[in-house]
Design an enzyme around this catalytic site. Structure first.
Site, PDB file in Angstrom:
ATOM      1  N   TYR A   1       0.857  -1.182   0.000  1.00  0.00           N
ATOM      2  CA  TYR A   1       0.000   0.000   0.000  1.00  0.00           C
ATOM      3  C   TYR A   1       0.893   1.232   0.000  1.00  0.00           C
ATOM      4  CZ  TYR A   1      -3.530  -3.388   1.606  1.00  0.00           C
ATOM      5  OH  TYR A   1      -4.359  -4.484   1.738  1.00  0.00           O
TER       6      TYR A   1
ATOM      7  N   PRO B   1     -15.369  -5.617   2.279  1.00  0.00           N
ATOM      8  CA  PRO B   1     -16.712  -6.087   2.639  1.00  0.00           C
ATOM      9  C   PRO B   1     -17.822  -5.291   1.978  1.00  0.00           C
ATOM     10  CG  PRO B   1     -15.808  -4.766   4.405  1.00  0.00           C
ATOM     11  CD  PRO B   1     -14.703  -4.950   3.415  1.00  0.00           C
TER      12      PRO B   1
END
Length: 284
Positions: free
Chosen positions: A56, A198
């Site tokens: 990241y 999610p």
């Protein structure tokens, strides 16, 4: 916020965590000040699990998360990952793992990484060798708990035989059920599941936008859900779910997180947002 246990080694975290990928990579330009505010807002709302990775931003994401959490370090669980390369390959050679973990400790500005994951299985390095190196960091007091990401059942079993694996991280949402075949294995071994994306990369949050409205380097340019042949159908499904959530007096993002929480008591979803208001909307 309620807490959940991940694995049998003592790891306990908030029922909803925070995924920090978007603060440094994948989803277009970000503002560090706003991202830090979002991370701290999550903690104020009860979040204790914060997830990042070497890839990241190749260190910048870890640095940002470390800065954001520095005042509350003792109150949170910080997870990071190794094993990918800037070229898009995999590298879990023992010497590389050691280098990356030491870099992560410096980037996060911590003495101990709470959860260390192998980001993806490396076909060129036996998982026993990988976990052996990870175990060495546990024995040295530099890592507390071990995890795997997107590993299959056989790999999980082999890894767990070397050193207890506390958590598996996998994509899981109303839109993505690929994690379900491995649930019996982690239940048998007593391993928790951290569910990333999610909210299906945004499909289950705000109304989705087509690829043309994202930057050329945005991660969603490469995902099949946004392919022109698929987008309209997926957007329609998202809108149907949004209407269903409204009938229940809630939002689709809250419904999507509740759906995961109801699946198993060892599942912890980690939605991520760089906007403090959106973080609050997911958690309240």
């Amino acid at each position: 916020m309620e807490s959940r246990k991940l694995g049998r080694q003592g790891l306990e975290v908030s029922a909803i965590g925070y995924g920090a990928m978007g603060t440094a990579a994948g989803y277009g330009p970000s503002d560090d000040t706003e991202s830090i505010a979002a991370i701290r807002t999550a903690h104020e709302l009860g979040v204790t699990l914060f997830d990042t990775a070497e890839m990241y931003g190749w260190g910048t994401g870890e640095q940002l998360l470390g800065t954001a959490l520095a005042p509350i370090r003792d109150d949170v669980v910080i997870a990071t990952k190794f094993g990918l390369t800037p070229e898009g390959g995999m590298n879990s050679r023992p010497d590389h793992i050691r280098e990356v973990v030491e870099n992560s400790l410096r980037n996060l500005n911590v003495d101990t990484i709470d959860v260390l994951y192998q980001h993806r299985s490396d076909p060129d390095v036996p998982i026993e060798d990988v976990v052996g190196v990870m175990q060495g960091f546990v024995q040295a007091g530099k890592v507390k708990y071990l995890g795997l990401s997107e590993a299959d059942g056989e790999t999980i079993r082999r890894a767990h035989a070397v050193h207890p694996i506390s958590v598996l991280q996998s994509e899981y949402s109303i839109f993505a059920h690929d994690a379900e075949p491995v649930l019996p294995v982690i239940e048998e071994l007593g391993i928790g599941l951290v569910a990333y994306s999610p909210l299906a990369r945004g499909f289950l949050a705000a109304p989705p936008k087509p690829r043309t409205e994202y930057a050329a380097d945005d991660f969603r340019q490469y995902l099949g859900w946004w392919a022109p042949a698929n987008f309209d159908a997926n957007a329609a499904l998202s809108n149907e779910l949004r209407a269903f959530a409204a009938e229940k007096g809630t939002t689709l993002s809250k419904l999507a997180l509740a759906w995961l929480l109801a699946k198993r008591d060892y599942i912890v979803p980690i939605p991520g947002s760089r906007n403090p208001a959106r973080v609050a909307a997911h958690k309240d």
